[in-house]
Design a protein around this motif. Structure first.
Motif, short mmCIF file in Angstrom:
data_model
loop_
_atom_site.label_atom_id
_atom_site.label_comp_id
_atom_site.label_asym_id
_atom_site.label_seq_id
_atom_site.Cartn_x
_atom_site.Cartn_y
_atom_site.Cartn_z
N ASP A 135 103.90 -21.36 63.66
CA ASP A 135 104.15 -22.51 62.79
C ASP A 135 102.94 -23.43 62.65
N ILE A 166 116.46 -19.41 63.96
CA ILE A 166 115.64 -19.24 62.76
C ILE A 166 116.48 -18.62 61.65
N THR A 167 116.67 -19.35 60.57
CA THR A 167 117.39 -18.84 59.42
C THR A 167 116.39 -18.26 58.41
N ASP A 170 114.28 -20.85 56.97
CA ASP A 170 113.25 -21.43 57.84
C ASP A 170 111.91 -20.70 57.75
N PHE A 173 108.50 -22.22 56.81
CA PHE A 173 107.78 -23.13 57.70
C PHE A 173 106.75 -22.41 58.57
#
Length: 205
Positions: A135, A166-167, A170, A173
């Motif tokens: 990230d 974590i979807t 996501d 990001f």
């Protein structure tokens, strides 16, 4: 019941992460057969002389007893792209030798090298590795993988990677993804840009 499998990395004949492999074997035998502590992995690792140099894959197939031990020279297969696939009902809590469910998903990769498995909207694993995302400041791995790998556990215990829910949403990001399993360290894994993860195909009626 399918045989279980333990894949162990040997570097110049020396097994890597053996204590964590042993813990997983003990846990599997206890959960599935009601007893543990009867299979000591180090007693079965004895590669031939010609495979005591370099990186070698040791595959131990077992149930209540060890059925087969195999050795092969190992080379990392480059993975440059991933196709997201949904598999809400998949269960792979134990490292079974029967990988039919994973092989089916691998067949859905299209032009990509492998698939990134999405279960109930959450990112899990590829067909043969845990994953870690960067990230910009740290490495993050899904908190609920399909299979809790020994290298993933080692990194978590040492504070090298962190767990998080974590979807699919996501993923924006993160900048890159790397694979990790018993044979591949985070440092050795090729970097996969998140832009090379293809979205879940739209279902057509």
């Amino acid at each position: 019941m399918s045989l279980l499998l333990e894949t162990i990395r040997l570097d110049n004949g020396v097994p890597s992460l053996l204590a964590l492999h042993q813990e997983r074997v003990d846990r599997s035998l206890r959960d599935l057969f009601g007893h543990a502590g009867i299979l000591n992995l180090k007693n079965f690792i004895n590669p031939p002389d010609e495979l005591r140099k370099g990186t070698v894959k040791c595959r131990i197939l077992y149930g209540k007893y060890v059925e087969k031990v195999e050795y092969s020279v190992y080379h990392i297969n480059p993975v440059k792209s991933l196709q997201m696939v949904e598999a809400d009902t998949i269960i792979y809590d134990y490292k079974y030798a029967d990988r039919t469910c994973l092989e089916f998903l691998h067949g859905l990769r299209g032009d990509c090298d492998d698939v990134l498995i999405i279960k109930n909207g959450l990112v899990t694993d590829t067909t043969y590795a845990n994953v870690a995302f960067y990230d910009g400041s740290c490495w993050v791995t899904p908190e609920k993988p399909l299979l809790e790998g020994v290298r993933r556990r080692s990194y978590i215990e040492r504070g090298i990677i962190y767990t998080s829910r974590i979807t699919v949403g996501d993923l924006k990001f993160f900048s890159e993804l790397r694979l990790m399993n018993a044979m591949i360290s985070l440092e050795e894994s090729p970097s996969i840009p998140v832009s090379c993860i293809l979205p879940i195909p739209v279902k057509r009626n």
